[in-house]
Scaffold this motif. Structure first.
Motif: not given
Length: 77
Positions: A16-21, A24-26, A31-40
């Motif tokens: 959905h989006q990429f945001v920055t702090r 400057g710390g990160g 995002g959204e997924t039903d598949n934990p393998d995507d996160l891995l």
């Protein structure tokens, strides 16, 4: 930046989006997924460059019935 520009999320993931702090710390990927393998997979690809913390979340309004059942469970004991 070159590595990131070559990456595409899997077909089962929506970013959905990429945001920055501001400090400057990160940053965060929302995002959204039903598949934990995507996160891995994405964490494995970029782990030499980023520290990861993954926070599974649900919509607040959808969580209210669960919160209510938990309160009732504790109250009934």
């Amino acid at each position: 930046m070159e590595l990131i520009s070559k990456w595409q999320p899997s077909a089962t993931t929506t970013i959905h989006q990429f945001v920055t702090r501001i400090d400057g710390g990160g940053g965060f990927a929302v995002g959204e997924t039903d598949n934990p393998d995507d996160l891995l997979e994405v964490a494995s690809i970029f782990s030499p460059y980023f520290d990861y913390q993954i926070y599974p979340v649900v919509d607040f309004a959808a969580a209210i019935p669960t919160f209510q059942r938990a309160i009732e469970f504790r109250t009934d004991r």
